[in-house]
Design an enzyme around this catalytic site. Structure first.
Site, short mmCIF file in Angstrom:
data_model
loop_
_atom_site.label_atom_id
_atom_site.label_comp_id
_atom_site.label_asym_id
_atom_site.label_seq_id
_atom_site.Cartn_x
_atom_site.Cartn_y
_atom_site.Cartn_z
N ASP A 128 0.84 -1.20 0.00
CA ASP A 128 0.00 0.00 0.00
C ASP A 128 0.87 1.25 0.00
OD1 ASP A 128 -2.15 -1.70 0.16
OD2 ASP A 128 -2.61 -1.26 2.26
N ASP B 249 -11.38 -5.42 6.57
CA ASP B 249 -10.51 -6.60 6.67
C ASP B 249 -10.40 -7.07 8.12
OD1 ASP B 249 -10.09 -6.41 3.95
OD2 ASP B 249 -8.34 -5.13 4.19
N ASP C 178 -8.85 6.79 10.33
CA ASP C 178 -8.53 6.19 9.03
C ASP C 178 -9.23 4.83 8.96
OD1 ASP C 178 -7.44 4.91 6.86
OD2 ASP C 178 -5.36 5.30 7.38
N LEU D 164 -22.12 -1.83 8.14
CA LEU D 164 -22.74 -0.51 8.00
C LEU D 164 -21.82 0.60 8.51
CD1 LEU D 164 -26.23 -1.59 9.48
CD2 LEU D 164 -25.61 -1.46 7.06
N GLY E 282 -3.40 3.41 8.09
CA GLY E 282 -3.02 2.21 7.33
C GLY E 282 -3.92 1.04 7.63
O1 RIB Z 1 -9.07 -3.20 2.49
C1 RIB Z 1 -7.90 -2.42 2.49
C2 RIB Z 1 -6.97 -2.92 1.43
O2 RIB Z 1 -7.58 -2.73 0.18
C3 RIB Z 1 -5.65 -2.20 1.35
O3 RIB Z 1 -4.66 -2.78 2.16
C4 RIB Z 1 -5.33 -2.24 -0.12
O4 RIB Z 1 -4.23 -3.01 -0.43
C5 RIB Z 1 -6.59 -2.75 -0.80
O5 RIB Z 1 -6.48 -4.05 -1.18
#
Ligand code: RIB
Length: 303
Positions: free
Chosen positions: A11, A244, A238, A213, A279
């Site tokens: 990233d 994820d 952020d 949501l 990040g």
């Molecule tokens: O969901 C976040 C991710 O989306 C980032 O790390 C970026 O690489 C994209 O895949």
């Protein structure tokens, strides 16, 4: 054990005064690089949540690829299924504005060379959950999901970025509201209400669907149960990687045998905590941080 088949991206994060309009150039004082990719992030989120995790995917024969494999290896993720392709390791360009909103553009590179046959039957036989996203070729995802279902694994798909899904290959679908619209539209369930999509998938395909949501938490519909889980109040700086954190934590909790509603609560807290640092991967919380904030969550509401 959880197998994550997905992307590994480096990233490039830039703080901007505002996100660019089409045709606009925006200056940022500097950039920061950080390991990421929805696949790698979710693998690390699940490992930090306490799961045993193996990651399959593809990187380039370059420093970014070596760094990504090393970083997630240090998190305890088994990296033996990561192959080295002919294209460069994927890069993600991520401008973030002062309010924490972001845009993401991924140059897919080696992610496009990820192949599901790298996950052998032996590996599937030793696993209990397969976790997928949409940053590697869709046909590979579908083929692996079919094999995993046939082998008795729980198959979870986070349909991000938004693209159509094949419900009968899945046990659990995680989407945000935008992704719910795309998935629903492709399946002929065009209602703007994500609850309608989730209910239709539960009725028609026996699928559990979770719709995240943002700061409002999530809703979930599975055969015989419907839940609303309120968000955890945090001062977000952020939100990159929040989804994820949610998916990796949810997969780990379900893999550990928690009931859906309890897994949703842990995932909701993890998603919120991931917004407290810049990040994606660096901000993913460990299980102890989730434990410490779980009691602040309002009780889940049956719908
Ligand atoms: O969901 C976040 C991710 O989306 C980032 O790390 C970026 O690489 C994209 O895949």
């Amino acid at each position: 054990m959880i197998v994550v088949f997905g992307s590994l991206n480096m990233d490039i994060i830039v703080r901007v005064p505002h996100l660019p309009e089409p045709g606009e150039t925006v200056l940022a004082p500097e950039h920061r690089t950080a390991p990421g990719g929805k696949g790698a992030n979710q693998a690390v989120a699940a490992a930090r949540a306490g799961a045993r995790v193996a990651m399959a995917g593809c990187v380039g024969a370059d420093d970014n690829g070596r760094d990504l494999a090393a970083v997630i290896g240090r998190e305890g993720v088994d990296t033996g299924l990561i192959s080295v392709g002919g294209k460069p390791t994927a890069l993600a360009m991520i401008p973030v504005d002062g309010a924490g909103a972001n845009q993401i553009v991924v140059s897919s590179g080696a992610n496009g060379e990820a192949r599901q046959d790298r996950v052998t039957d032996d590996v599937l036989g030793a696993a209990s959950t397969l976790l997928l996203q949409h940053e590697v070729p869709r046909a590979e995802n579908i083929a692996l999901a079919r094999r995993a279902r046939a082998a008795g694994l729980r198959v979870i798909l986070n349909a991000a970025p938004a693209a159509p899904v094949v419900p009968e290959t899945l046990d659990l679908l995680v989407v945000n509201e935008v992704e719910a619209g795309v998935v629903g539209g492709a399946l002929g369930i065009p209602s703007g209400d994500p609850l309608d999509l989730a209910q239709a998938l539960a009725d028609g395909a026996g699928l559990a669907t979770v719709v995240t949501l943002g700061e409002r938490g999530c809703i979930a519909v599975a055969p015989g149960e419907r839940w609303r889980v309120a968000g955890l109040a945090v001062r977000a700086i952020d939100s990159v990687g929040a989804g994820d954190a949610f998916c990796g934590t949810l997969a780990a909790a379900l893999d550990a045998g928690l009931a859906l509603v309890d897994a949703l609560r842990r995932a909701t807290v993890a998603g919120a905590l991931a917004c407290l640092e810049p990040g994606a991967m660096p901000a993913l919380p460990h299980a102890a941080s989730v434990d410490a904030r779980l009691a602040e969550l309002a009780p889940p509401v049956p719908l």
